[in-house]
Design an enzyme around this catalytic site. Structure first.
Site, PDB file in Angstrom:
ATOM      1  N   CYS A   1      -0.939   5.391   7.838  1.00  0.00           N
ATOM      2  CA  CYS A   1      -0.079   6.412   7.243  1.00  0.00           C
ATOM      3  C   CYS A   1      -0.694   7.810   7.334  1.00  0.00           C
ATOM      4  O   CYS A   1      -1.266   8.312   6.355  1.00  0.00           O
ATOM      5  CB  CYS A   1       0.273   6.109   5.795  1.00  0.00           C
ATOM      6  SG  CYS A   1       1.610   7.211   5.256  1.00  0.00           S
TER       7      CYS A   1
ATOM      8  N   GLN B   1       0.797  -1.233   0.000  1.00  0.00           N
ATOM      9  CA  GLN B   1       0.000   0.000   0.000  1.00  0.00           C
ATOM     10  C   GLN B   1       0.830   1.285   0.000  1.00  0.00           C
ATOM     11  O   GLN B   1       0.387   2.301  -0.562  1.00  0.00           O
ATOM     12  CB  GLN B   1      -0.959  -0.010   1.204  1.00  0.00           C
ATOM     13  CG  GLN B   1      -1.877  -1.225   1.228  1.00  0.00           C
ATOM     14  CD  GLN B   1      -2.594  -1.400   2.569  1.00  0.00           C
ATOM     15  OE1 GLN B   1      -3.112  -0.461   3.151  1.00  0.00           O
ATOM     16  NE2 GLN B   1      -2.625  -2.630   3.064  1.00  0.00           N
TER      17      GLN B   1
ATOM     18  N   VAL C   1     -12.142 -14.414   9.305  1.00  0.00           N
ATOM     19  CA  VAL C   1     -12.553 -14.587  10.706  1.00  0.00           C
ATOM     20  C   VAL C   1     -13.730 -13.659  10.999  1.00  0.00           C
ATOM     21  O   VAL C   1     -13.765 -12.512  10.546  1.00  0.00           O
ATOM     22  CB  VAL C   1     -11.374 -14.268  11.657  1.00  0.00           C
ATOM     23  CG1 VAL C   1     -11.822 -14.215  13.112  1.00  0.00           C
ATOM     24  CG2 VAL C   1     -10.276 -15.312  11.483  1.00  0.00           C
TER      25      VAL C   1
ATOM     26  N   CYS D   1       7.430   8.148   8.598  1.00  0.00           N
ATOM     27  CA  CYS D   1       6.524   8.628   7.566  1.00  0.00           C
ATOM     28  C   CYS D   1       7.359   9.345   6.498  1.00  0.00           C
ATOM     29  O   CYS D   1       7.888  10.431   6.765  1.00  0.00           O
ATOM     30  CB  CYS D   1       5.508   9.570   8.203  1.00  0.00           C
ATOM     31  SG  CYS D   1       4.127   9.898   7.114  1.00  0.00           S
TER      32      CYS D   1
ATOM     33  N   ASP E   1      -1.918  -2.243  12.142  1.00  0.00           N
ATOM     34  CA  ASP E   1      -2.895  -1.149  12.164  1.00  0.00           C
ATOM     35  C   ASP E   1      -4.056  -1.376  13.134  1.00  0.00           C
ATOM     36  O   ASP E   1      -4.795  -0.440  13.434  1.00  0.00           O
ATOM     37  CB  ASP E   1      -3.493  -0.959  10.755  1.00  0.00           C
ATOM     38  CG  ASP E   1      -2.472  -0.451   9.759  1.00  0.00           C
ATOM     39  OD1 ASP E   1      -1.368  -0.037  10.178  1.00  0.00           O
ATOM     40  OD2 ASP E   1      -2.776  -0.469   8.545  1.00  0.00           O
TER      41      ASP E   1
HETATM   42  C1  LIG Z   1      -2.122   5.322   0.625  1.00  0.00           C
HETATM   43  C2  LIG Z   1      -1.283   4.671   1.686  1.00  0.00           C
HETATM   44  C3  LIG Z   1       0.022   5.083   1.878  1.00  0.00           C
HETATM   45  C4  LIG Z   1       0.809   4.488   2.847  1.00  0.00           C
HETATM   46  N1  LIG Z   1       2.098   4.906   2.977  1.00  0.00           N
HETATM   47  C5  LIG Z   1       2.912   4.313   3.872  1.00  0.00           C
HETATM   48  C6  LIG Z   1       4.289   4.657   3.956  1.00  0.00           C
HETATM   49  O1  LIG Z   1       4.781   5.501   3.207  1.00  0.00           O
HETATM   50  N2  LIG Z   1       5.062   4.029   4.868  1.00  0.00           N
HETATM   51  C7  LIG Z   1       4.559   3.062   5.693  1.00  0.00           C
HETATM   52  O2  LIG Z   1       5.308   2.501   6.492  1.00  0.00           O
HETATM   53  N3  LIG Z   1       3.251   2.711   5.648  1.00  0.00           N
HETATM   54  C8  LIG Z   1       2.418   3.300   4.762  1.00  0.00           C
HETATM   55  N4  LIG Z   1       1.107   2.915   4.672  1.00  0.00           N
HETATM   56  C9  LIG Z   1       0.528   2.055   5.740  1.00  0.00           C
HETATM   57  C10 LIG Z   1       0.798   0.562   5.584  1.00  0.00           C
HETATM   58  O3  LIG Z   1       0.424   0.114   4.317  1.00  0.00           O
HETATM   59  C11 LIG Z   1       0.004  -0.161   6.676  1.00  0.00           C
HETATM   60  O4  LIG Z   1       0.325   0.406   7.923  1.00  0.00           O
HETATM   61  C12 LIG Z   1       0.304  -1.653   6.710  1.00  0.00           C
HETATM   62  O5  LIG Z   1      -0.055  -2.262   5.488  1.00  0.00           O
HETATM   63  C13 LIG Z   1      -0.461  -2.316   7.847  1.00  0.00           C
HETATM   64  O6  LIG Z   1      -0.210  -3.693   7.868  1.00  0.00           O
HETATM   65  P1  LIG Z   1      -1.246  -4.705   8.558  1.00  0.00           P
HETATM   66  O7  LIG Z   1      -0.664  -6.057   8.382  1.00  0.00           O
HETATM   67  O8  LIG Z   1      -1.640  -4.208   9.898  1.00  0.00           O
HETATM   68  O9  LIG Z   1      -2.549  -4.557   7.626  1.00  0.00           O
HETATM   69  P2  LIG Z   1      -2.663  -4.932   6.086  1.00  0.00           P
HETATM   70  O10 LIG Z   1      -1.332  -4.907   5.432  1.00  0.00           O
HETATM   71  O11 LIG Z   1      -3.725  -4.024   5.549  1.00  0.00           O
HETATM   72  O12 LIG Z   1      -3.162  -6.428   6.087  1.00  0.00           O
HETATM   73  C14 LIG Z   1      -4.349  -6.845   6.706  1.00  0.00           C
HETATM   74  C15 LIG Z   1      -4.673  -8.246   6.205  1.00  0.00           C
HETATM   75  O13 LIG Z   1      -5.758  -8.775   6.985  1.00  0.00           O
HETATM   76  C16 LIG Z   1      -6.643  -9.447   6.111  1.00  0.00           C
HETATM   77  N5  LIG Z   1      -7.980  -9.503   6.714  1.00  0.00           N
HETATM   78  C17 LIG Z   1      -8.925  -8.534   6.715  1.00  0.00           C
HETATM   79  N6  LIG Z   1     -10.046  -8.995   7.290  1.00  0.00           N
HETATM   80  C18 LIG Z   1      -9.797 -10.279   7.683  1.00  0.00           C
HETATM   81  C19 LIG Z   1     -10.573 -11.272   8.335  1.00  0.00           C
HETATM   82  N7  LIG Z   1     -11.860 -11.068   8.675  1.00  0.00           N
HETATM   83  N8  LIG Z   1     -10.006 -12.471   8.598  1.00  0.00           N
HETATM   84  C20 LIG Z   1      -8.712 -12.703   8.250  1.00  0.00           C
HETATM   85  N9  LIG Z   1      -7.936 -11.794   7.609  1.00  0.00           N
HETATM   86  C21 LIG Z   1      -8.473 -10.592   7.339  1.00  0.00           C
HETATM   87  C22 LIG Z   1      -6.594  -8.617   4.834  1.00  0.00           C
HETATM   88  O14 LIG Z   1      -7.032  -9.378   3.712  1.00  0.00           O
HETATM   89  C23 LIG Z   1      -5.117  -8.262   4.741  1.00  0.00           C
HETATM   90  O15 LIG Z   1      -4.372  -9.202   4.009  1.00  0.00           O
HETATM   91  C24 LIG Z   1       0.289   3.455   3.670  1.00  0.00           C
HETATM   92  C25 LIG Z   1      -1.026   3.022   3.470  1.00  0.00           C
HETATM   93  C26 LIG Z   1      -1.799   3.602   2.483  1.00  0.00           C
HETATM   94  C27 LIG Z   1      -3.217   3.101   2.249  1.00  0.00           C
END
Ligand SMILES: Cc1cc2nc3c(=O)[nH]c(=O)nc-3n(C[C@H](O)[C@H](O)[C@H](O)COP(=O)(O)OP(=O)(O)OC[C@H]3O[C@@H](n4cnc5c(N)ncnc54)[C@H](O)[C@@H]3O)c2cc1C
Length: 424
Positions: free
Chosen positions: A162, A44, A79, A368, A325
């Site tokens: 972010c 992302q 889930v 960031c 997140d």
């Molecule tokens: C536009 C944008 C810009 C960004 N820029 C930056 C940046 O420059 N630098 C930086 O460090 N971060 C950045 N980020 C933030 C970063 O992408 C997120 O903080 C990171 O992806 C979070 O990881 P995560 O594993 O918590 O969630 P995610 O990577 O979103 O993964 C969550 C996973 O959980 C799964 N899931 C959802 N619901 C269920 C369910 N019911 N059961 C089982 N699985 C489920 C989803 O399918 C997904 O695969 C940015 C995000 C965006 C949108």
């Protein structure tokens, strides 16, 4: 497929795959199941670059089956319920899985519907969002073809993933319009739920200068309530009304800014602003199935998972950890934060398995990378105390080319080749 796992990971995104890979590097015989319904895995952070026309959207996505660590079991389910007293989770299909240890990381929920009219109009009428894989390319289409007029960039009142992304794209758009020679025809507004541009003073000082350079009008403490695609208006509530702005805009006839209603709450005004281009960021909260579960922090109105902010262990269920997140820790929600959280979860989870006490601590580190123009970027790094924690031996508050290369070339490579594999 077995229905019991020694370690069950909920969410195979950035956090889930980092933790699973790192666990297996420490102990290759662990029995790990990863539950995630998505066929696709997204990088992302590059969506900002897609919206700015310098990154191919197809390079931000891979098949989940190709990135899931070998020697784990991918359970392609969603889930829907946690039963931590019984060490069970239930899925939408009705399937039940049990575990010895649970790692919760299903990301954050985008509440598009909290802004009236937004979902219906997204991807058309010159309204886009880099928070969507589907629409990030449309952001660039709008920016590239913009002839001038009123451009609005919104930032919600809730914490978001972010926190910099709502304004990063604004600086790049302004720089593009500057180079094209039309910036003086652009009336740019940043409508933000925050009270400052950036929480860390040293980095905020740089951004205040950037905002002045592009002549951006900033509205702090504003809650965007509706976006009307047909009439091209954004409606927001705010306590602060800038009288000079009202006059300036109406006299120059480049949009209007009017108080339409005082809704009864003292000093809270509803304001409507006409626009020609809008980049919107939705309010965000914990996924509903977390909000409705015993794992949630009952004190947190957005329903995040309740963890000890340093050990990342659940405060009430000792065999449960959470990161990324979805947690209630007051750190900035980024992939950069996960890079520091994952080793803490791994070390503390293994300690619990060995019947030892948890000692690894996460200090709230987040980063960031904020591009202030094409070719220059400020890498803001900080911790829970909002103190700068700069990695490089330069003043990172000063935007520079090396950090731009880090963001546009090095970090995407590191993500796919090292971070997901648990080696960075
Ligand atoms: C536009 C944008 C810009 C960004 N820029 C930056 C940046 O420059 N630098 C930086 O460090 N971060 C950045 N980020 C933030 C970063 O992408 C997120 O903080 C990171 O992806 C979070 O990881 P995560 O594993 O918590 O969630 P995610 O990577 O979103 O993964 C969550 C996973 O959980 C799964 N899931 C959802 N619901 C269920 C369910 N019911 N059961 C089982 N699985 C489920 C989803 O399918 C997904 O695969 C940015 C995000 C965006 C949108």
């Amino acid at each position: 497929m077995p229905n019991h796992y020694q370690i069950l990971v909920i969410g195979g995104g950035n956090a889930g795959l980092s933790v699973a890979s790192q666990l297996l590097r420490k102990r290759s015989n662990l029995n790990i199941g990863i539950i995630d319904p998505s066929e696709k895995h997204y990088y992302q952070p590059a969506w900002t670059l897609v919206g700015a026309g310098i990154f191919d959207i197809n390079k931000t996505v891979r098949n989940e089956k190709d990135v899931i660590p070998k020697n784990t079991t991918w359970i392609k389910e969603a889930v829907s319920e946690f039963m931590p007293n019984e060490n069970k989770v239930k899925c939408l299909s009705g399937a039940i899985f049990t575990y010895d240890y649970l790692v919760v990381c299903p990301g954050i929920q985008l509440d598009w519907n909290k802004i009236k009219g937004l979902e219906e109009t997204l991807g058309k009428n010159n309204i886009s969002s880099n928070y969507s894989f589907q629409y990030a390319p449309y952001t660039w289409e709008m920016i590239e073809n913009f002839p001038g007029g009123t451009a609005v960039f919104t930032n919600p009142t809730t914490p978001i993933k972010c926190g910099g992304a709502p304004h990063k794209i604004m600086y790049l758009a302004c720089d593009y319009w500057r180079k094209k020679g039309i910036l003086d025809k652009c009336d740019v507004h940043y409508i933000s739920g925050a009270s400052v541009i950036f929480a860390v003073k040293e980095y905020a000082e740089t951004l205040i200068k950037v905002i002045a350079k592009y002549n951006i009008h900033v509205h702090y403490g504003a809650n965007v309530t509706a976006i009307d695609g047909k009439n091209k208006t954004v409606e927001f509530e705010t306590k602060e009304i800038d009288d000079n702005l009202t006059q300036k805009l109406s006299s120059e006839n480049v949009g209007y800014y009017s108080i339409v209603e005082n809704d009864g709450v003292e000093e809270l005004k509803k304001v409507t602003l006409n626009f020609d281009l809008c980049h919107a960021v939705p309010p965000q909260s914990a996924p509903d199935f977390i909000k409705n579960s015993p794992l949630r922090d009952a004190q947190n109105p957005l329903g995040y998972v309740e963890v000890n902010k340093n050990t990342l262990q659940h405060t009430r269920f000792s065999n449960v950890f959470a990161l990324g997140d979805c947690i209630n820790a007051p750190s900035s929600k980024t992939g950069a934060a996960i890079r520091k959280q994952a080793p803490v979860v791994v070390e503390n989870l293994l300690a619990i398995m060995d019947k030892k006490t948890v000692t690894a601590q996460y200090d709230g580190y987040s980063a960031c990378p904020i591009p202030t123009q094409y070719g220059k970027l400020m890498l803001a790094e900080f911790d829970y105390s909002n103190t700068p924690k700069m990695t490089f031996p330069i003043n990172q508050a000063k935007p520079n080319w090396a950090m731009w290369i880090l963001k546009t070339k090095i970090l995407p490579w590191l993500y796919w080749n090292k971070i997901l594999k648990g080696t960075a």
